[in-house]
Design an enzyme around this catalytic site. Structure first.
Site, PDB file in Angstrom:
ATOM      1  CE  LYS A 149      -3.799  -0.215   4.667  1.00  0.00           C
ATOM      2  NZ  LYS A 149      -4.770   0.080   5.356  1.00  0.00           N
ATOM      3  CG  HIS A 161      -1.896  -1.171   1.260  1.00  0.00           C
ATOM      4  ND1 HIS A 161      -1.839  -2.434   1.767  1.00  0.00           N
ATOM      5  CD2 HIS A 161      -3.314  -0.840   0.562  1.00  0.00           C
ATOM      6  CE1 HIS A 161      -3.194  -3.046   1.035  1.00  0.00           C
ATOM      7  NE2 HIS A 161      -4.206  -1.991   0.479  1.00  0.00           N
TER       8      HIS A 161
END
Ligand code: NAD
Length: 245
Positions: free
Chosen positions: A137, A133
């Site tokens: 995040k 990600h």
């Protein structure tokens, strides 16, 4: 006749994605778009189904209102506590409700494929989950990676708490059959990549999903909206919508 949709949380990242995607869904029509401060009661009667991508505290009262008026609801909002989930379940006795933490059709297909693959390949294959990600995040591993690892644990009859191996460092010893590797990579602007690896001596199967925009979640939720209005009261998830159960 078109299914009339009310979007709650319409100014948010997901709300905006829903508004962009809705015109591409034949059979759906926008009946209202509501954000904080707007009057839901002014529009809700004009809808057949409400799509909720707002905040966890909003969902319970919103579902109650839908139950009063006999409207179906698709819940995309996440982060509900046990009491909030209980309230949603209670109203699902009166109206059809879809509740899913991930509306991507591809990710739900990956869930199904992961279970099938684990069942077919059997206990000789080593199981590892890798996710990537974007750099902003905050949590790791991703909720989707946890779901994938949970599916693998269920098929193997393992408890994920003890089976999960979150990264490896140092003299960790040989890999055992009772572990499921879970690894998180962070960087750049990656929306969400997930790979499940089934590795044996002599061969390896890898299942990968890559999300590149929020529209994948929006399109899944809109698909769920078209589906849920035809269902009996009850609590459904995206696997039901896709006929994957
Ligand atoms: P966001 O913060 O960008 O948007 C939320 C919107 O809801 C905001 O515009 C906010 O003003 C609005 N809102 C707050 N209270 C409201 C109220 N009482 N009535 C109407 N609107 C209200 O967040 P986001 O990224 O769009 O995500 C929204 C939710 O959806 C989060 O819970 C997120 O985790 C979840 N989400 C789920 C999926 C999925 O596939 N299920 C995918 C992405 C995000």
């Amino acid at each position: 006749m078109s299914t009339k949709v009310i979007i709650v949380g319409s100014q948010g990242r997901m709300g905006q994605a829903l508004l962009r995607c809705l015109p591409n869904h034949a059979g759906l029509e926008l009946a209202g778009a509501v954000d904080q401060g707007d009057d839901l009661n002014a529009v809700i009667r004009q809808g057949d189904v409400v799509i909720d991508f707002s905040a966890h505290a909003v969902t319970g009262p919103l579902t109650a209102r839908c139950a009063q008026l006999g409207k179906a609801i698709v819940i995309g909002t996440t982060g509900h506590d046990a009491a909030e989930l209980a309230e949603i379940r209670q109203h699902a006795a009166t109206i059809p409700v879809v509740l899913a933490s991930n509306y991507s059709t591809g990710v739900n297909t990956l869930f199904w494929l992961t279970r099938k693959c684990a069942e077919i390949l059997g206990p000789d294959f080593d199981l590892e989950v890798v996710e990537m990600h974007h750099r902003l995040k905050k949590d790791a591993p991703s909720g989707t990676a946890k779901s994938l690892a949970e599916i693998l644990a269920q098929v193997r009859g393992l408890q994920l708490d003890t089976a999960a191996r979150h990264g490896r460092e140092g003299i960790v010893g040989e890999r055992t059959k009772a572990e499921i590797g879970v690894h998180s990579i962070r960087g750049g602007d990656v929306v969400g990549d997930h790979t499940v690896i089934f590795a044996n001596v002599g061969e390896r199967v890898e299942l990968t999903h890559k999300a590149s925009s929020r529209e994948t979640f929006a399109n899944g939720a809109l698909r769920a909206a078209g589906w849920v209005v035809k269902q009996k009261p009850g609590l459904y998830d995206m696997q039901d919508v896709l006929g994957l159960k």
